[in-house]
Design a protein around this motif. Structure first.
Motif, mmCIF file in Angstrom:
data_model
loop_
_atom_site.group_PDB
_atom_site.id
_atom_site.type_symbol
_atom_site.label_atom_id
_atom_site.label_comp_id
_atom_site.label_asym_id
_atom_site.label_seq_id
_atom_site.Cartn_x
_atom_site.Cartn_y
_atom_site.Cartn_z
ATOM 1 N N LEU A 73 9.608 158.889 56.895
ATOM 2 C CA LEU A 73 10.647 157.825 57.387
ATOM 3 C C LEU A 73 11.809 158.272 58.312
ATOM 4 C CD1 LEU A 73 11.389 155.655 54.394
ATOM 5 C CD2 LEU A 73 10.536 154.793 56.585
ATOM 6 N N PRO A 74 12.410 157.778 59.213
ATOM 7 C CA PRO A 74 12.890 158.378 60.204
ATOM 8 C C PRO A 74 14.178 158.143 59.677
ATOM 9 C CG PRO A 74 11.323 155.971 61.447
ATOM 10 C CD PRO A 74 11.056 156.801 60.030
ATOM 11 N N PRO A 75 15.397 158.727 59.873
ATOM 12 C CA PRO A 75 17.094 158.567 59.458
ATOM 13 C C PRO A 75 17.250 157.911 59.684
ATOM 14 C CG PRO A 75 16.633 161.079 60.306
ATOM 15 C CD PRO A 75 15.363 160.217 60.991
ATOM 16 N N GLU A 76 17.301 156.827 60.679
ATOM 17 C CA GLU A 76 18.701 155.748 60.869
ATOM 18 C C GLU A 76 17.529 154.435 60.167
ATOM 19 O OE1 GLU A 76 15.186 156.446 64.373
ATOM 20 O OE2 GLU A 76 16.555 157.451 62.967
ATOM 21 N N TRP A 77 16.247 155.061 59.384
ATOM 22 C CA TRP A 77 16.002 153.356 58.770
ATOM 23 C C TRP A 77 15.539 154.045 57.180
ATOM 24 C CZ3 TRP A 77 11.489 153.272 62.567
ATOM 25 C CH2 TRP A 77 12.001 152.460 64.320
ATOM 26 N N GLU A 78 16.074 154.651 56.849
ATOM 27 C CA GLU A 78 15.919 155.207 55.108
ATOM 28 C C GLU A 78 16.247 154.113 54.156
ATOM 29 O OE1 GLU A 78 17.608 159.233 54.839
ATOM 30 O OE2 GLU A 78 16.144 159.735 55.891
ATOM 31 N N HIS A 79 17.033 153.643 54.863
ATOM 32 C CA HIS A 79 17.908 152.184 54.571
ATOM 33 C C HIS A 79 16.519 151.520 53.742
ATOM 34 C CE1 HIS A 79 18.349 150.805 57.754
ATOM 35 N NE2 HIS A 79 18.494 149.888 57.333
ATOM 36 N N PHE A 80 15.913 151.177 54.216
ATOM 37 C CA PHE A 80 14.454 150.089 54.503
ATOM 38 C C PHE A 80 13.939 150.491 52.641
ATOM 39 C CE2 PHE A 80 15.266 149.206 59.229
ATOM 40 C CZ PHE A 80 15.315 147.730 58.588
ATOM 41 N N THR A 81 13.845 151.507 52.478
ATOM 42 C CA THR A 81 12.843 152.045 50.905
ATOM 43 C C THR A 81 14.008 151.240 50.028
ATOM 44 O OG1 THR A 81 12.370 154.375 51.418
ATOM 45 C CG2 THR A 81 13.261 153.379 49.343
ATOM 46 N N ASP A 82 14.903 151.382 50.583
ATOM 47 C CA ASP A 82 15.509 150.360 49.206
ATOM 48 C C ASP A 82 15.854 148.558 49.613
ATOM 49 O OD1 ASP A 82 17.003 152.076 47.864
ATOM 50 O OD2 ASP A 82 18.640 152.806 49.128
ATOM 51 N N VAL A 83 15.561 148.097 50.642
ATOM 52 C CA VAL A 83 14.885 147.006 51.527
ATOM 53 C C VAL A 83 14.197 146.524 50.452
ATOM 54 C CG1 VAL A 83 15.174 145.827 52.996
ATOM 55 C CG2 VAL A 83 17.040 147.305 53.062
ATOM 56 N N ASN A 84 13.420 147.190 50.710
ATOM 57 C CA ASN A 84 11.764 147.051 50.210
ATOM 58 C C ASN A 84 11.658 146.432 49.046
ATOM 59 O OD1 ASN A 84 8.684 147.193 52.820
ATOM 60 N ND2 ASN A 84 11.258 148.177 52.873
ATOM 61 N N ALA A 85 12.050 147.450 48.173
ATOM 62 C CA ALA A 85 12.532 147.550 46.436
ATOM 63 C C ALA A 85 13.191 146.441 46.139
ATOM 64 C CB ALA A 85 13.077 149.027 46.094
ATOM 65 N N ALA A 86 14.066 146.353 46.480
ATOM 66 C CA ALA A 86 15.346 145.333 46.384
ATOM 67 C C ALA A 86 14.988 143.362 46.269
ATOM 68 C CB ALA A 86 16.902 145.114 47.363
ATOM 69 N N TYR A 87 13.482 143.770 47.226
ATOM 70 C CA TYR A 87 13.005 142.717 47.722
ATOM 71 C C TYR A 87 12.063 141.741 46.371
ATOM 72 C CZ TYR A 87 10.323 138.723 49.487
ATOM 73 O OH TYR A 87 9.268 137.237 49.632
ATOM 74 N N PHE A 88 11.558 143.226 45.832
ATOM 75 C CA PHE A 88 10.339 142.960 44.512
ATOM 76 C C PHE A 88 11.741 143.074 43.708
ATOM 77 C CE2 PHE A 88 7.823 144.229 47.910
ATOM 78 C CZ PHE A 88 7.075 143.157 47.585
ATOM 79 N N THR A 89 12.574 142.715 43.729
ATOM 80 C CA THR A 89 13.339 142.978 42.239
ATOM 81 C C THR A 89 14.683 142.346 41.623
ATOM 82 O OG1 THR A 89 14.985 144.814 43.514
ATOM 83 C CG2 THR A 89 13.331 145.810 41.881
#
Length: 86
Positions: A63-79
């Motif tokens: 992941l490009p550094p500016e988009w690393e938070h999308f890991t949490d965004v994707n996971a949060a959608y399913f939790t």
């Protein structure tokens, strides 16, 4: 590891990735601004990344550094968090 959908998908949601996913781990409701990959179901097959027309899908470790938070965004959608990025 898993794949992560990032900023270029926001407000685009092409859906080509959904069509090729062999484990149906990519989801998103009509009202969601982007699609999301369930990290628990992703089998790292790379098909989604190869068909994405806006290059929004990356391996988690690439992941490009500016988009690393999308890991949490994707996971949060399913939790139950349905935390959309801007």
């Amino acid at each position: 590891m898993t794949y992560v959908i990032t900023q270029p998908c926001v407000d685009i949601k092409d859906g080509a990735c959904v069509d090729v996913c062999p484990v149906d781990c990519i989801e998103g409701e009509a009202e969601d601004r982007q699609l999301f990959i369930d990290p628990a179901r992703c089998v790292d097959c790379d098909l989604c990344a190869t068909v994405c027309p806006v290059d929004a899908i990356y391996r988690e470790e690439e992941l490009p550094p500016e988009w690393e938070h999308f890991t949490d965004v994707n996971a949060a959608y399913f939790t139950g968090g349905k935390d959309e990025a801007s």
